[in-house]
Design a protein around this motif. Sequence first.
Motif, PDB file in Angstrom:
ATOM      1  N   GLU A 227       0.825  -1.207   0.000  1.00 53.33           N
ATOM      2  CA  GLU A 227       0.000   0.000   0.000  1.00 53.33           C
ATOM      3  C   GLU A 227       0.862   1.261   0.000  1.00 53.33           C
ATOM      4  OE1 GLU A 227      -3.576   2.123  -0.198  1.00 53.33           O
ATOM      5  OE2 GLU A 227      -3.037   0.042  -0.640  1.00 53.33           O
ATOM      6  N   ILE A 228       1.982   1.227   0.688  1.00 54.27           N
ATOM      7  CA  ILE A 228       2.921   2.353   0.643  1.00 54.27           C
ATOM      8  C   ILE A 228       3.390   2.582  -0.790  1.00 54.27           C
ATOM      9  CG2 ILE A 228       5.234   3.122   1.301  1.00 54.27           C
ATOM     10  CD1 ILE A 228       4.794   1.683   3.980  1.00 54.27           C
ATOM     11  N   VAL A 229       3.759   1.509  -1.464  1.00 52.38           N
ATOM     12  CA  VAL A 229       4.228   1.618  -2.846  1.00 52.38           C
ATOM     13  C   VAL A 229       3.127   2.175  -3.743  1.00 52.38           C
ATOM     14  CG1 VAL A 229       5.000   0.298  -4.852  1.00 52.38           C
ATOM     15  CG2 VAL A 229       5.945  -0.200  -2.593  1.00 52.38           C
ATOM     16  N   ARG A 230       1.905   1.699  -3.556  1.00 46.66           N
ATOM     17  CA  ARG A 230       0.797   2.166  -4.391  1.00 46.66           C
ATOM     18  C   ARG A 230       0.570   3.660  -4.214  1.00 46.66           C
ATOM     19  NH1 ARG A 230      -4.442   3.357  -4.513  1.00 46.66           N
ATOM     20  NH2 ARG A 230      -4.689   3.280  -2.248  1.00 46.66           N
ATOM     21  N   ARG A 231       0.711   4.153  -2.988  1.00 49.35           N
ATOM     22  CA  ARG A 231       0.410   5.561  -2.716  1.00 49.35           C
ATOM     23  C   ARG A 231       1.561   6.502  -3.023  1.00 49.35           C
ATOM     24  NH1 ARG A 231      -3.698   6.170   2.339  1.00 49.35           N
ATOM     25  NH2 ARG A 231      -4.842   4.206   2.102  1.00 49.35           N
ATOM     26  N   THR A 232       2.797   6.023  -3.001  1.00 48.96           N
ATOM     27  CA  THR A 232       3.961   6.907  -3.157  1.00 48.96           C
ATOM     28  C   THR A 232       4.763   6.657  -4.428  1.00 48.96           C
ATOM     29  OG1 THR A 232       5.502   5.414  -2.016  1.00 48.96           O
ATOM     30  CG2 THR A 232       4.234   6.959  -0.650  1.00 48.96           C
TER      31      THR A 232
ATOM     32  N   TYR B 268       4.858 -10.639  -1.250  1.00 50.54           N
ATOM     33  CA  TYR B 268       5.568  -9.367  -1.366  1.00 50.54           C
ATOM     34  C   TYR B 268       5.387  -8.785  -2.771  1.00 50.54           C
ATOM     35  CZ  TYR B 268       9.256  -6.097   0.029  1.00 50.54           C
ATOM     36  OH  TYR B 268       9.960  -4.965   0.395  1.00 50.54           O
ATOM     37  N   PRO B 269       5.321  -7.452  -2.913  1.00 54.20           N
ATOM     38  CA  PRO B 269       5.200  -6.849  -4.252  1.00 54.20           C
ATOM     39  C   PRO B 269       6.534  -6.885  -5.008  1.00 54.20           C
ATOM     40  CG  PRO B 269       5.186  -5.147  -2.555  1.00 54.20           C
ATOM     41  CD  PRO B 269       5.160  -6.459  -1.829  1.00 54.20           C
ATOM     42  N   LEU B 270       6.897  -8.079  -5.457  1.00 55.34           N
ATOM     43  CA  LEU B 270       8.217  -8.308  -6.049  1.00 55.34           C
ATOM     44  C   LEU B 270       8.449  -7.496  -7.320  1.00 55.34           C
ATOM     45  CD1 LEU B 270       8.541 -12.173  -5.543  1.00 55.34           C
ATOM     46  CD2 LEU B 270       9.738 -10.377  -4.274  1.00 55.34           C
ATOM     47  N   ALA B 271       7.385  -7.133  -8.018  1.00 50.32           N
ATOM     48  CA  ALA B 271       7.553  -6.360  -9.250  1.00 50.32           C
ATOM     49  C   ALA B 271       8.153  -4.982  -8.969  1.00 50.32           C
ATOM     50  CB  ALA B 271       6.209  -6.201  -9.948  1.00 50.32           C
ATOM     51  N   LYS B 272       8.081  -4.514  -7.721  1.00 47.35           N
ATOM     52  CA  LYS B 272       8.605  -3.197  -7.371  1.00 47.35           C
ATOM     53  C   LYS B 272      10.007  -3.255  -6.769  1.00 47.35           C
ATOM     54  CE  LYS B 272       4.870  -1.043  -8.626  1.00 47.35           C
ATOM     55  NZ  LYS B 272       4.878  -0.103  -9.779  1.00 47.35           N
TER      56      LYS B 272
END
Length: 293
Positions: A158-163, A192-196
Amino acid sequence: MPHRGGVALKAEHYRTIVETQPDVGFFEVHAENYMGAGGPPHRFLSAVRERYPLSLHGVGLSIGSDRPLDTEHLRRLKELIARYAPALFSEHLTWSSHDAGFLNDLLPLPYTLQTLHRVVDHIDQVQEALGLQMLLENPSTYLAFAESSYSETDFIAEIVRRTDCGLLLDINNVLVSSVNQRWNPFAYIDAYPLAKVQQFHLAGHAREVDEKGRALLIDTHDRHVDARVWDLFAYACEVTGPLPALIEWDANVPDWPTLQAEAERAEAILQEPARSAGHTMRITAQRTALSPG
């Protein structure tokens, strides 16, 4: 940044690196160690930077703190980035500051909506001030907060999605946290969001026991990478493919050949084309938790 094995640059190895120019992918330094104006550390770092890509790793921003970010620290960080133009800059999903000053530890956070808003605001401020994307590193933890309403992986996603920040996946931290809290590290990596992910960290840890005689891992960065960390690293690489992978060895620093050999092992895993062994692990790990013992 090359998708190779790299090492943390230590003063013990300055002259060896400058004089022999060893074949490693990159070097990483802690930003706070180079915030002075000059002196021998900067002379050696400048010489290393002329020959190698550089990654800058921060330990002092206190992204999760409930107080405002230190704007003077951000200013010095921006100057350091302008001076050395690192390929990557990363910080921790932790806090280390309060009204009385700074602590020497990187402390965990409760994963709540309130914390999420605070961390997102701080990352937005950092990325705007520095004019670049930062990578956020998952923490090593020894307990979980009862008030957490997100899993760690969902919180980070969610941090990655927002920032739109990137991620640094510390594989040793995954293992340390999983053993201490009795959950499956392979399942964590699956969620984990491995794509990021843009970079890996690999390190050693100390093994102790808690008051109930159960295994307790301490994130010490003072020895060889554990065999189970190598296995988790290979497992994650199946999805991410090759990425920069750093060996962190911050205490009891070994001689240069020992450190370089660790980086070469990481690189061998990164470049393994089929990863057939990892594929086998991936099938079995869905059903089998890594024993905390």
